[in-house]
Design a protein around this motif. Structure first.
Motif, PDB file in Angstrom:
ATOM      1  N   VAL A 156       5.582  -0.413   0.717  1.00 37.56           N
ATOM      2  CA  VAL A 156       4.354   0.238   0.254  1.00 37.56           C
ATOM      3  C   VAL A 156       4.641   1.666  -0.201  1.00 37.56           C
ATOM      4  CG1 VAL A 156       2.094   1.094   1.008  1.00 37.56           C
ATOM      5  CG2 VAL A 156       2.838  -1.209   1.648  1.00 37.56           C
ATOM      6  N   ARG A 169       3.639   3.109  -3.825  1.00 37.74           N
ATOM      7  CA  ARG A 169       2.798   4.299  -4.010  1.00 37.74           C
ATOM      8  C   ARG A 169       3.494   5.341  -4.879  1.00 37.74           C
ATOM      9  NH1 ARG A 169       0.683   4.512   2.266  1.00 37.74           N
ATOM     10  NH2 ARG A 169      -1.128   3.126   1.977  1.00 37.74           N
ATOM     11  N   GLN A 170       4.810   5.414  -4.745  1.00 39.73           N
ATOM     12  CA  GLN A 170       5.556   6.325  -5.616  1.00 39.73           C
ATOM     13  C   GLN A 170       5.375   5.932  -7.078  1.00 39.73           C
ATOM     14  OE1 GLN A 170       9.563   6.027  -4.139  1.00 39.73           O
ATOM     15  NE2 GLN A 170       9.283   7.630  -2.581  1.00 39.73           N
ATOM     16  N   VAL A 224       2.876   4.215  -8.358  1.00 40.69           N
ATOM     17  CA  VAL A 224       1.482   4.499  -8.727  1.00 40.69           C
ATOM     18  C   VAL A 224       1.324   5.973  -9.084  1.00 40.69           C
ATOM     19  CG1 VAL A 224      -0.873   4.660  -7.816  1.00 40.69           C
ATOM     20  CG2 VAL A 224       0.485   2.596  -7.415  1.00 40.69           C
ATOM     21  N   HIS A 225       1.933   6.844  -8.273  1.00 40.41           N
ATOM     22  CA  HIS A 225       1.838   8.289  -8.521  1.00 40.41           C
ATOM     23  C   HIS A 225       2.561   8.671  -9.809  1.00 40.41           C
ATOM     24  CE1 HIS A 225       1.603  12.560  -7.672  1.00 40.41           C
ATOM     25  NE2 HIS A 225       2.920  12.647  -7.866  1.00 40.41           N
ATOM     26  N   VAL A 275      -2.282  -1.217 -10.326  1.00 35.89           N
ATOM     27  CA  VAL A 275      -1.655  -1.102  -9.005  1.00 35.89           C
ATOM     28  C   VAL A 275      -0.912  -2.392  -8.658  1.00 35.89           C
ATOM     29  CG1 VAL A 275      -2.094  -0.849  -6.534  1.00 35.89           C
ATOM     30  CG2 VAL A 275      -3.289   0.623  -8.165  1.00 35.89           C
ATOM     31  N   CYS A 300       2.359  -2.520 -10.239  1.00 36.36           N
ATOM     32  CA  CYS A 300       3.346  -1.717  -9.504  1.00 36.36           C
ATOM     33  C   CYS A 300       3.885  -2.497  -8.305  1.00 36.36           C
ATOM     34  CB  CYS A 300       2.716  -0.402  -9.036  1.00 36.36           C
ATOM     35  SG  CYS A 300       2.337   0.757 -10.368  1.00 36.36           S
ATOM     36  N   ARG A 350      -2.426  -2.682   2.107  1.00 36.80           N
ATOM     37  CA  ARG A 350      -2.061  -1.295   2.384  1.00 36.80           C
ATOM     38  C   ARG A 350      -2.244  -0.405   1.150  1.00 36.80           C
ATOM     39  NH1 ARG A 350       0.315  -4.417   5.974  1.00 36.80           N
ATOM     40  NH2 ARG A 350       1.191  -3.613   7.928  1.00 36.80           N
ATOM     41  N   MET A 351      -2.259  -1.037  -0.014  1.00 34.23           N
ATOM     42  CA  MET A 351      -2.510  -0.289  -1.248  1.00 34.23           C
ATOM     43  C   MET A 351      -4.000  -0.180  -1.550  1.00 34.23           C
ATOM     44  SD  MET A 351       0.527   0.559  -2.352  1.00 34.23           S
ATOM     45  CE  MET A 351       0.223   1.044  -4.048  1.00 34.23           C
TER      46      MET A 351
END
Length: 576
Positions: free
Chosen positions: A183, A187-188, A190-191, A208, A211, A261-262
């Protein structure tokens, strides 16, 4: 003298020294103990050695009680497990006992001259201890409301059950740590891509999920295990995370947990032949058309309802509407267990006609788990008990299940006359109690077997076994003799089906053997020849009969020697 006394006290009272000694020798146990400042580590070291002696002494007495059946009574195992020791809680006592059992099973320095009988019963006690604990954890999980039943927690418990004899059982926390790392990478991405998730905006949700797909499939290489689809490991969440190969249902659980978790809800769908996930991409549409279905087995591919049947080679009209619905956690767990039962039954025929005991034992093991997940379902309990009666193991447990209350027979779609399932349970109960009575008679009425002069081989010898299937197909196995009959005791039908080209027919000694593939056989003397060197036979029941392997033959334990008192001298004379 006083100096020695002071030195002794100094060493004894050096708590940090003994803590380090304990940690070095029993690392796993140390990590599981909840360390507090008031632990006296010298006392813990002394206690650990005391537990080791008590466990070893107890196991050495099991064979005299359990032979020739080999299944320890629950009362005997409970007595060992529930032994309370001073200065620690009952829960910690179990940890100490479990640590010693795993040491006996997994930390032998050599296959030669290890105590096989103690190891055999250590395995059975360890499985019993852990199964009791896992069952308790299942009861806790299944007692929660449906919304709080974690797919991941259930998947971990299934993996622990399937690998119950392993030295280390992967914990929920260890699996969560791996998922958290996945996760973190998602998230990296996504950012980096400047995505801001809005659950109400299908475009950002899709971004998302893209990703997530990139991390799972492109970077980490997760994919369906098409080469070895029916391997048990494909159903164990820890192994799938390790190998990055799995079947649809385990890959879906991993995808579900990462997406959750996302911040995205992907619901489990028990689609026929191919487990899927769904997320509500089109809320303005009705029923299944409002969902996009995710195939975690095939790179996270997206499908609309109309294209899902093609995945399994079926026309759309063959798929019922409810196949597209989300299912509760219990159905997911039962499907996972049913997969494991099917894997245990095997795919493809054996090359010979022998019964596959190892597959049957695996099937029994997972059938028991089905009873834990959904208690009170008569077909599951009866299937488990019938197999227990057939194999002659876990009979106490099967009888207890059959005699329990709270059966729910209203679920069945088939109409039976009143009392049908109760009669089925009673018939199966009679089979189990009869078999258990026979075994109890065996353990208390042992008879010595004196060999006839014409018999060539003896208990404990490692042999080559030639097995025929059909007229031409010949399979060679390595095996060890565990008992014999001076003349074949099987039926004529069995002899004609299972043997080929025997010069002496049934009028010759027949031997019970354990084979290298984990199964057993009843073999004519004509089909056996002495192994030129002697090798280790890896079989679950080897310790029931033998105390050690001396490098050339298996040495019978005390109970086996008493049953076949003449065989040891013959075995030694044959191997020189």
């Amino acid at each position: 003298m006083s100096t020695c006394h002071r030195l002794r006290n100094l060493v004894r009272d050096s708590n940090d020294l003994w803590r380090q000694k304990f940690k070095e020798r029993w690392t796993k146990l140390y990590s599981e103990l909840k360390e507090t400042s008031d632990i006296l580590w010298f006392d813990m070291v002394v206690l650990r050695f005391k537990v080791a002696k008590n466990v070893k002494d107890s196991l050495e007495g099991f064979s005299s009680v359990c032979y020739p059946v080999g299944q320890p009574p629950h009362e005997l195992m409970d007595y060992l497990i529930s032994h309370n020791y001073p200065i620690i809680s009952s829960a910690s006592s179990v940890l100490f006992i479990e640590d010693e059992l795993t040491k006996i099973i997994h930390h032998q320095t050599s296959k030669v001259n290890e105590n096989l009988t103690s190891k055999n019963y250590a395995r059975k006690v360890l499985q019993y201890l852990r199964s009791q604990r896992i069952q308790s954890m299942w009861l806790n999980l299944m007692s929660r409301p449906n919304s709080e039943k974690s797919l991941l927690e259930g998947a971990v418990l299934i993996a622990q059950w399937g690998q119950i004899e392993q030295e280390h059982l992967t914990s929920l926390q260890e699996v969560e740590q791996i998922l958290d790392n996945i996760v973190l990478r998602a998230r990296q991405l996504v950012h980096i891509n400047g995505i801001v998730l809005d659950p109400e905006n299908r475009r950002t949700v899709r971004q998302v999920l893209n990703c997530v797909n990139q991390v799972l499939y492109e970077e980490m290489g997760f994919k369906g295990n098409t080469e070895n689809y029916y391997a048990h490991e494909n159903s164990y969440i820890d192994k799938v995370l390790e190998t990055r190969r799995g079947i649809p249902i385990t890959l879906c659980i991993i995808y579900h947990e990462v997406a959750k978790r996302m911040g995205i809800l992907c619901e489990p769908v028990s689609f026929p032949q191919h487990f899927l996930l769904r997320w509500r991409e089109y809320p303005e549409r009705e029923d299944a058309d409002s969902y996009t279905f995710i195939d975690a087995f095939n790179q996270g591919a997206s499908h609309q309802p109309r294209s899902c049947p093609a995945m399994i080679g079926q026309p759309r009209q063959n798929i019922r509407r409810e196949a597209y619905a989300a299912v509760p956690a219990e159905q997911v767990f039962q499907r996972m267990v049913n997969n494991l039962i099917q894997c245990s039954r095997g795919h493809g025929d054996r090359q010979d006609n022998r019964r596959d005991d190892q597959r049957l034992r695996n099937q029994l093991h997972f059938s028991r788990l089905a009873c834990v997940i959904s208690p009170g379902q008569t077909p599951s309990v009866v299937a488990y008990a019938e197999l227990a009666a057939f194999l002659g193991i876990y009979l106490e447990d099967a009888i207890k299940l059959l005699q329990s209350r709270g059966f729910n027979d209203e679920w069945t779609r088939v109409d039976f006359e009143p009392g049908h399932w109760e009669r089925v349970r009673q018939i199966t109960l009679t089979k189990c109690t009869t078999k258990l009575s026979e075994q109890q008679f065996q353990t208390t009425n042992r008879v010595a077997c004196h060999r006839p002069p014409s018999m060539r081989f003896a208990v404990g010898l490692v042999m080559n076994y030639c097995c025929f299937s059909g007229e031409l197909l010949r399979t060679m196995y390595t095996c060890v003799i565990v008992s014999w009959d001076a003349r074949c005791q099987a039926t004529d039908e069995w002899v004609s089906r299972m043997t080929r080209n025997l010069i002496r027919g049934r009028d010759q000694p027949f031997y019970y053997v354990l084979t290298e593939d984990g199964n057993a056989g009843y073999v004519a003397e004509d089909d056996l020849e002495l192994h030129p060197e002697g090798v280790v036979i890896n079989h679950a029941d080897i310790g029931l009969h033998f105390e050690s392997f001396d490098g050339r033959r298996y040495v019978p334990n005390a109970e086996k020697r008493a049953e076949y008192p003449d065989d040891e001298a013959v075995a030694l004379s044959l191997i020189g």
